[in-house]
Design an enzyme around this catalytic site. Structure first.
Site, PDB file in Angstrom:
ATOM      1  N   GLU A   1      21.172  29.111  39.717  1.00 31.83           N
ATOM      2  CA  GLU A   1      21.279  29.172  38.258  1.00 31.83           C
ATOM      3  C   GLU A   1      22.187  30.325  37.849  1.00 31.83           C
ATOM      4  O   GLU A   1      22.261  31.340  38.549  1.00 31.83           O
ATOM      5  CB  GLU A   1      19.893  29.430  37.643  1.00 31.83           C
TER       6      GLU A   1
ATOM      7  N   ASP B   1      15.923  31.978  31.822  1.00 31.39           N
ATOM      8  CA  ASP B   1      15.575  32.528  30.514  1.00 31.39           C
ATOM      9  C   ASP B   1      14.090  32.234  30.232  1.00 31.39           C
ATOM     10  O   ASP B   1      13.219  32.961  30.706  1.00 31.39           O
ATOM     11  CB  ASP B   1      16.515  31.879  29.491  1.00 31.39           C
TER      12      ASP B   1
ATOM     13  N   THR C   1      13.737  25.307  32.410  1.00 36.17           N
ATOM     14  CA  THR C   1      14.641  24.503  33.229  1.00 36.17           C
ATOM     15  C   THR C   1      14.256  24.576  34.700  1.00 36.17           C
ATOM     16  O   THR C   1      14.123  23.550  35.378  1.00 36.17           O
ATOM     17  CB  THR C   1      16.097  24.974  33.037  1.00 36.17           C
TER      18      THR C   1
HETATM   19  O1  LIG Z   1      15.246  29.249  31.439  1.00 38.23           O
HETATM   20  P1  LIG Z   1      15.719  28.315  30.364  1.00 38.23           P
HETATM   21  O2  LIG Z   1      15.293  28.773  28.984  1.00 38.23           O
HETATM   22  O3  LIG Z   1      15.356  26.906  30.603  1.00 38.23           O
HETATM   23  O4  LIG Z   1      17.293  28.433  30.287  1.00 38.23           O
HETATM   24  C1  LIG Z   1      18.141  28.480  31.395  1.00 38.23           C
HETATM   25  C2  LIG Z   1      19.075  27.311  31.397  1.00 38.23           C
HETATM   26  O5  LIG Z   1      19.836  27.279  30.176  1.00 38.23           O
HETATM   27  C3  LIG Z   1      21.220  27.214  30.486  1.00 38.23           C
HETATM   28  O6  LIG Z   1      21.641  25.911  30.623  1.00 38.23           O
HETATM   29  P2  LIG Z   1      21.863  24.939  29.399  1.00 38.23           P
HETATM   30  O7  LIG Z   1      20.605  24.158  29.117  1.00 38.23           O
HETATM   31  O8  LIG Z   1      22.394  25.734  28.242  1.00 38.23           O
HETATM   32  O9  LIG Z   1      22.918  23.903  29.949  1.00 38.23           O
HETATM   33  P3  LIG Z   1      24.429  24.143  30.452  1.00 38.23           P
HETATM   34  O10 LIG Z   1      24.406  25.076  31.616  1.00 38.23           O
HETATM   35  O11 LIG Z   1      24.884  22.772  30.855  1.00 38.23           O
HETATM   36  O12 LIG Z   1      25.201  24.675  29.303  1.00 38.23           O
HETATM   37  C4  LIG Z   1      21.329  27.906  31.813  1.00 38.23           C
HETATM   38  O13 LIG Z   1      22.497  27.549  32.488  1.00 38.23           O
HETATM   39  C5  LIG Z   1      20.072  27.480  32.518  1.00 38.23           C
HETATM   40  O14 LIG Z   1      20.243  26.253  33.210  1.00 38.23           O
END
Ligand SMILES: O=P(O)(O)OC[C@H]1O[C@H](OP(=O)(O)OP(=O)(O)O)[C@H](O)[C@@H]1O
Length: 197
Positions: free
Chosen positions: A107, A111, A115
């Protein structure tokens, strides 16, 4: 893809290119050491979480001194916004069969944890033996889900960030798509924007 509009928004450079290089090298060394005892038939599968992780993953795997395979998965929780839906959907599946494999999820940022939690559960249903997580940036202060690693999985974290939404870390999303890894260590005034592609 627009590549030149972000620089004007940068407020603070958090890590120099050399610091980032050293961090990636250190993470790769840890992974190399931890998986060194596996025979080649058990070599780990590195699964990048698209899109944000692809640059970090590219630098990471070039520093890992092990045979490995690479795949990607996509889980969407933010869409075009900045608030996690809390229920990420897997919109792009892994192609490799991960049954019986040691998986390292890569990753750019962990956050809320939604995810990664969703992906660990998913990989468990696909029969992975273990799931580790390697993230360039961890934001434990933002965690809403305490995810559990699978099997002997380990958590590898590059940088830890205590910043909350007032200063949005731009290691994610469109910024990561546009900048090289070495441009990721900064705060932007404009991190929530989706740049045109
Ligand atoms: O811990 P979390 O709150 O779940 O956030 C983390 C996720 O958010 C972002 O992806 P995003 O969903 O923005 O997609 P992307 O990378 O395709 O822009 C990041 O790349 C992680 O995969």
């Amino acid at each position: 893809m627009v590549t030149s509009c972000i620089d004007d928004d940068i407020l603070t450079v958090l890590w120099t290119p050399e610091q980032l290089r050293q961090k990636v090298s250190h993470l790769a060394s840890q992974i190399s050491d931890d998986f060194a005892s596996l025979d080649s038939s058990s070599s780990p599968v590195v699964v990048g979480v698209a899109t944000g992780a692809f640059l970090f993953l590219a630098d990471l795997v070039r520093n890992i001194k092990l045979p490995l395979t690479v795949d990607f998965v996509r889980a969407e929780s933010y869409g075009s916004g900045t608030v996690s839906s809390g229920a990420p959907k897997i919109s792009c599946d892994v192609k490799l069969d991960v049954a019986g494999k040691h998986v390292i999820l890569v990753e750019d940022i962990v956050d809320t944890g939604n995810t990664i939690s969703r992906l660990i559960s998913y990989l468990e249903t696909r029969g992975a033996t273990s799931v580790s997580v390697c993230t360039l940036l961890d934001k434990p202060a933002r965690r809403t889900v305490n995810f559990q690693l699978l099997g002997d999985g380990k958590f590898y974290s590059g940088f830890e960030d205590g910043l909350l939404d007032g200063s949005i870390m731009c290691a994610r999303q469109s910024c990561a798509q546009i900048h090289s890894l070495w441009g990721m260590g900064w705060i932007s005034t404009n991190a929530t924007e989706t740049w045109p592609t």
